[in-house]
Design an enzyme around this catalytic site. Structure first.
Site, mmCIF file in Angstrom:
data_model
loop_
_atom_site.group_PDB
_atom_site.id
_atom_site.type_symbol
_atom_site.label_atom_id
_atom_site.label_comp_id
_atom_site.label_asym_id
_atom_site.label_seq_id
_atom_site.Cartn_x
_atom_site.Cartn_y
_atom_site.Cartn_z
ATOM 1 N N TYR A 71 -4.285 -35.062 71.560
ATOM 2 C CA TYR A 71 -3.097 -34.848 72.387
ATOM 3 C C TYR A 71 -1.804 -34.473 71.907
ATOM 4 O O TYR A 71 -0.773 -35.028 72.004
ATOM 5 C CB TYR A 71 -2.676 -36.257 73.319
ATOM 6 C CG TYR A 71 -3.869 -36.608 74.074
ATOM 7 C CD1 TYR A 71 -5.006 -35.934 74.415
ATOM 8 C CD2 TYR A 71 -3.904 -38.114 74.605
ATOM 9 C CE1 TYR A 71 -6.191 -36.597 75.121
ATOM 10 C CE2 TYR A 71 -4.805 -38.663 75.435
ATOM 11 C CZ TYR A 71 -6.079 -37.942 75.605
ATOM 12 O OH TYR A 71 -7.083 -38.479 76.376
ATOM 13 N N GLY A 72 -1.755 -33.445 71.117
ATOM 14 C CA GLY A 72 -0.623 -32.857 70.465
ATOM 15 C C GLY A 72 0.038 -34.200 69.717
ATOM 16 O O GLY A 72 -0.602 -34.562 68.754
#
Ligand SMILES: NC(=O)c1ccc[n+]([C@@H]2O[C@H](COP(=O)([O-])OP(=O)(O)OC[C@H]3O[C@@H](n4cnc5c(N)ncnc54)[C@H](OP(=O)(O)O)[C@@H]3O)[C@@H](O)[C@H]2O)c1
Length: 263
Positions: A71-72
């Protein structure tokens, strides 16, 4: 808000010994904008806004945040944001998927699983991770049976590095196997996709630890009362993980869960 806190309550996550709030906060949108299937584009909020969102979540009685290395920089941000909120939240993170330069790659090997958990501990600034799920690429059964990821997570649990583990699966057969093997699975259900209904009903009967994901079909079916009503009446999972960066949506989601549980 006091009523919501009291009523949102907590439930055991299967037999893990963890007690999770019925609503958990998904944090994809804290750290990643590419390769997502949301109805609209969005801008990642500033750290101050994310801090306020976490304060609101805590006030509402949410005690679980869901993140992942894929998720980044969500894990990294949560580590910074939670430094001043150490005891307010449990964290669920994942292993197996990496997302870089706009694409996902997967590695479920024991060596990568260990490195990923160690990296999550550093990024999240924790000594112990509460829940770690194998982030499936769709080959749920093969990963569960042959990759060694689940065995590695079991060793890490026995060593006290993680409290509970399971798998975020894609197919009903994979969800069933993950629940048998680990007792914990993150499973998709929403008004557009009822394909996991049987396995969710079985999990309810057997007291397994279920986290429902994509309950609003990633924002494509935000019929909150209908979705939460079905989820809690039919499947009664430990928690439903709903992703949001909008404080009004977070409040509405908590109130929607309370209404559904109280029906
Ligand atoms: N493989 C995996 O492990 C996996 C896969 C997918 C998801 N997940 C986890 O599950 C979480 C939820 O999945 P998801 O984000 O795909 O699906 P979701 O929770 O069904 O939908 C989230 C989307 O719905 C919108 N939304 C939230 N509350 C709303 C409301 N009350 N009214 C209208 N729109 C609303 C959000 O936008 P706003 O920000 O504008 O509220 C967001 O775009 C993720 O954050 C992640 O933590 C895990």
């Amino acid at each position: 808000m006091g009523d919501v806190i009291r009523e949102l309550g907590k439930r055991p996550l299967g037999d893990t010994g963890l007690e999770v709030s019925r609503l958990a906060l998904g944090t994809v949108k804290f750290g990643r904008t590419e390769g997502l299937r949301y109805p609209r584009g969005f801008t990642i909020p500033e750290m101050g806004q994310l801090d306020q969102l976490l304060g609101l979540a805590a006030d509402l009685g949410v005690n679980l945040l869901d993140t992942a290395p894929a998720y980044g920089d969500s894990e990294h941000k949560l580590g910074r944001l939670l430094a001043s909120r150490r005891d307010q939240f449990m964290i669920c993170t994942k292993v197996g998927e990496e997302f870089e330069n706009g694409r996902s790659t997967f590695d479920f090997s024991p060596a990568h699983t260990r490195r990923s958990v160690e990296r999550s501990l550093r990024r999240l600034r924790r000594d112990v991770l509460d829940i770690v799920l194998v982030h499936s690429d769709g080959r749920d059964e093969e990963i569960a049976r042959t990759s060694g990821a689940l065995e590695t997570l079991d060793e890490l649990r026995q060593a006290g590095t993680i409290r509970a583990y399971g798998m975020s699966t894609k197919a009903p057969s994979g969800a069933r196997l993950a629940l048998e093997r680990t007792g914990v699975a993150m499973i998709a259900w929403n008004l557009d996709d009822d394909s996991h209904a049987d396995v969710l009903e079985e999990a309810r009967e057997r007291g397994k630890g279920v986290l429902i994901k994509k309950a609003l079909a990633s924002g494509h079916r935000p019929d909150l009362d209908q979705a939460m009503g079905t989820i809690f009446q039919r499947f009664n999972p430990a928690t439903v993980v709903i992703g949001t960066i909008d404080p009004e949506h977070l409040k509405a989601n908590a109130a929607g869960v309370v209404r559904a549980v109280g029906r």
